[in-house]
Design a protein around this motif. Structure first.
Motif, mmCIF file in Angstrom:
data_model
loop_
_atom_site.group_PDB
_atom_site.id
_atom_site.type_symbol
_atom_site.label_atom_id
_atom_site.label_comp_id
_atom_site.label_asym_id
_atom_site.label_seq_id
_atom_site.Cartn_x
_atom_site.Cartn_y
_atom_site.Cartn_z
ATOM 1 N N ILE A 82 1.092 -1.034 -0.237
ATOM 2 C CA ILE A 82 0.254 0.122 -0.134
ATOM 3 C C ILE A 82 1.048 1.630 -0.065
ATOM 4 N N PRO A 83 0.594 2.272 -0.863
ATOM 5 C CA PRO A 83 1.661 2.863 -0.802
ATOM 6 C C PRO A 83 1.485 3.938 0.254
ATOM 7 N N GLY A 84 2.849 3.775 0.732
ATOM 8 C CA GLY A 84 2.955 4.980 2.643
ATOM 9 C C GLY A 84 3.837 3.773 3.370
ATOM 10 N N GLU A 85 2.970 2.342 2.927
ATOM 11 C CA GLU A 85 3.774 1.699 4.008
ATOM 12 C C GLU A 85 4.672 0.357 3.292
ATOM 13 N N ASP A 86 5.452 -0.305 4.231
ATOM 14 C CA ASP A 86 5.772 -1.660 3.446
ATOM 15 C C ASP A 86 5.917 -2.396 2.674
ATOM 16 N N ARG A 87 6.210 -2.974 1.561
ATOM 17 C CA ARG A 87 6.021 -4.489 1.565
ATOM 18 C C ARG A 87 5.809 -5.211 2.281
ATOM 19 N N GLU A 88 4.542 -6.318 2.226
ATOM 20 C CA GLU A 88 3.954 -7.391 2.338
ATOM 21 C C GLU A 88 3.461 -8.697 2.277
ATOM 22 N N PHE A 89 4.333 -9.445 3.812
ATOM 23 C CA PHE A 89 4.297 -10.487 2.559
ATOM 24 C C PHE A 89 2.830 -11.392 2.219
ATOM 25 N N ILE A 90 2.777 -11.945 1.458
ATOM 26 C CA ILE A 90 1.576 -12.770 1.353
ATOM 27 C C ILE A 90 1.401 -14.351 0.938
ATOM 28 N N ALA A 91 2.305 -14.871 0.194
ATOM 29 C CA ALA A 91 2.277 -16.609 -0.201
ATOM 30 C C ALA A 91 4.049 -16.400 -0.939
ATOM 31 N N ALA A 92 3.746 -17.832 -0.009
ATOM 32 C CA ALA A 92 5.102 -18.110 -0.775
ATOM 33 C C ALA A 92 5.144 -19.714 -1.320
ATOM 34 N N ILE A 93 5.625 -20.495 -2.293
ATOM 35 C CA ILE A 93 5.539 -21.724 -2.958
ATOM 36 C C ILE A 93 6.850 -22.465 -3.312
ATOM 37 N N THR A 94 7.200 -23.576 -3.377
ATOM 38 C CA THR A 94 8.133 -24.159 -2.870
ATOM 39 C C THR A 94 9.024 -24.284 -4.567
ATOM 40 N N THR A 148 3.457 -25.136 0.102
ATOM 41 C CA THR A 148 3.051 -23.018 0.061
ATOM 42 C C THR A 148 2.927 -22.720 1.451
ATOM 43 N N ASP A 149 2.707 -22.010 1.832
ATOM 44 C CA ASP A 149 2.687 -20.766 3.345
ATOM 45 C C ASP A 149 2.110 -19.618 2.962
ATOM 46 N N TYR A 150 1.186 -19.090 4.018
ATOM 47 C CA TYR A 150 0.397 -17.840 3.281
ATOM 48 C C TYR A 150 0.646 -16.831 4.883
ATOM 49 N N ALA A 151 0.420 -15.619 4.979
ATOM 50 C CA ALA A 151 -0.362 -14.644 5.256
ATOM 51 C C ALA A 151 -1.009 -15.091 5.919
ATOM 52 N N ASP A 152 -1.188 -14.934 7.722
ATOM 53 C CA ASP A 152 -2.774 -14.902 8.193
ATOM 54 C C ASP A 152 -3.989 -13.807 7.486
ATOM 55 N N SER A 153 -3.559 -12.939 7.084
ATOM 56 C CA SER A 153 -4.365 -12.144 6.507
ATOM 57 C C SER A 153 -4.339 -12.228 5.285
ATOM 58 N N VAL A 154 -4.499 -13.065 4.448
ATOM 59 C CA VAL A 154 -5.307 -14.018 3.859
ATOM 60 C C VAL A 154 -5.629 -15.364 3.594
ATOM 61 N N LYS A 155 -4.980 -16.001 4.787
ATOM 62 C CA LYS A 155 -5.283 -17.368 4.683
ATOM 63 C C LYS A 155 -6.818 -18.185 4.742
ATOM 64 N N GLY A 156 -6.982 -19.237 3.912
ATOM 65 C CA GLY A 156 -8.204 -19.365 3.543
ATOM 66 C C GLY A 156 -9.211 -18.925 2.108
ATOM 67 N N ARG A 157 -8.163 -17.762 1.722
ATOM 68 C CA ARG A 157 -8.789 -16.224 1.126
ATOM 69 C C ARG A 157 -8.096 -17.022 -0.309
ATOM 70 N N PHE A 158 -6.494 -16.749 -0.150
ATOM 71 C CA PHE A 158 -5.760 -16.725 -1.265
ATOM 72 C C PHE A 158 -5.287 -17.924 -1.276
ATOM 73 N N THR A 159 -4.643 -18.527 -2.780
ATOM 74 C CA THR A 159 -4.477 -19.473 -2.984
ATOM 75 C C THR A 159 -2.866 -19.558 -4.152
ATOM 76 N N ILE A 160 -2.110 -19.979 -3.529
ATOM 77 C CA ILE A 160 -0.848 -19.659 -4.641
ATOM 78 C C ILE A 160 -0.058 -20.719 -5.183
ATOM 79 N N SER A 161 -0.041 -20.770 -6.616
ATOM 80 C CA SER A 161 0.219 -22.237 -6.853
ATOM 81 C C SER A 161 1.043 -21.865 -8.363
ATOM 82 N N ARG A 162 1.480 -22.852 -9.057
ATOM 83 C CA ARG A 162 2.121 -22.350 -9.822
ATOM 84 C C ARG A 162 2.446 -23.602 -11.344
#
Length: 124
Positions: A39-51, A57-71
């Motif tokens: 968000i402008p003016g704020e630090d970059r925030e981790f959302i999700a990662a995948i090996t 896969t791993d998620y931030a608590d703020s998006v867990k259950g709503r976002f899905t990372i895949s490749r």
């Protein structure tokens, strides 16, 4: 590796979007991948990662259950499926990639390659 993120846009609260991150220059399966947002003016925030293989896969608590990372390594592409979007999800979303260890996946400085960012706006 070079990264190109796309898929952002304007969506109503409760809606969905899928972001894509296309890699080029080197085989994508050499890299773990992640999504961050800012968000402008704020630090970059981790959302999700995948090996690199997609086996973990791993998620931030703020998006867990709503976002899905895949490749899809055959397509050199990582994805972020975002469902049940909220106004507070509004941000510029960045994809990132790194080689080596997957540990400390939530730390921004551990990633060596970044996409240009794609804007997601959620209207309430």
């Amino acid at each position: 590796v070079q990264l190109q993120a796309s898929g952002g846009g304007l969506v109503q609260a409760g809606g969905s979007l899928r972001l894509s991150c296309v890699a080029s220059g080197r085989p994508f399966n050499l890299y773990h991948a992640a999504w961050f947002r800012q968000i402008p003016g704020e630090d970059r925030e981790f959302i999700a990662a995948i090996t690199w293989s997609g086996s973990a896969t791993d998620y931030a608590d703020s998006v867990k259950g709503r976002f899905t990372i895949s490749r899809d390594n055959a397509k050199n592409t990582a994805y972020l499926q975002m469902n049940s979007l909220k106004a507070e999800d509004t941000a510029v979303y960045f994809c990132a990639a790194r080689g080596g260890s997957y540990s400390n996946y939530e730390i921004e400085s551990r990633y060596s390659s970044w996409g240009q960012g794609t804007l997601v706006t959620v209207s309430s």
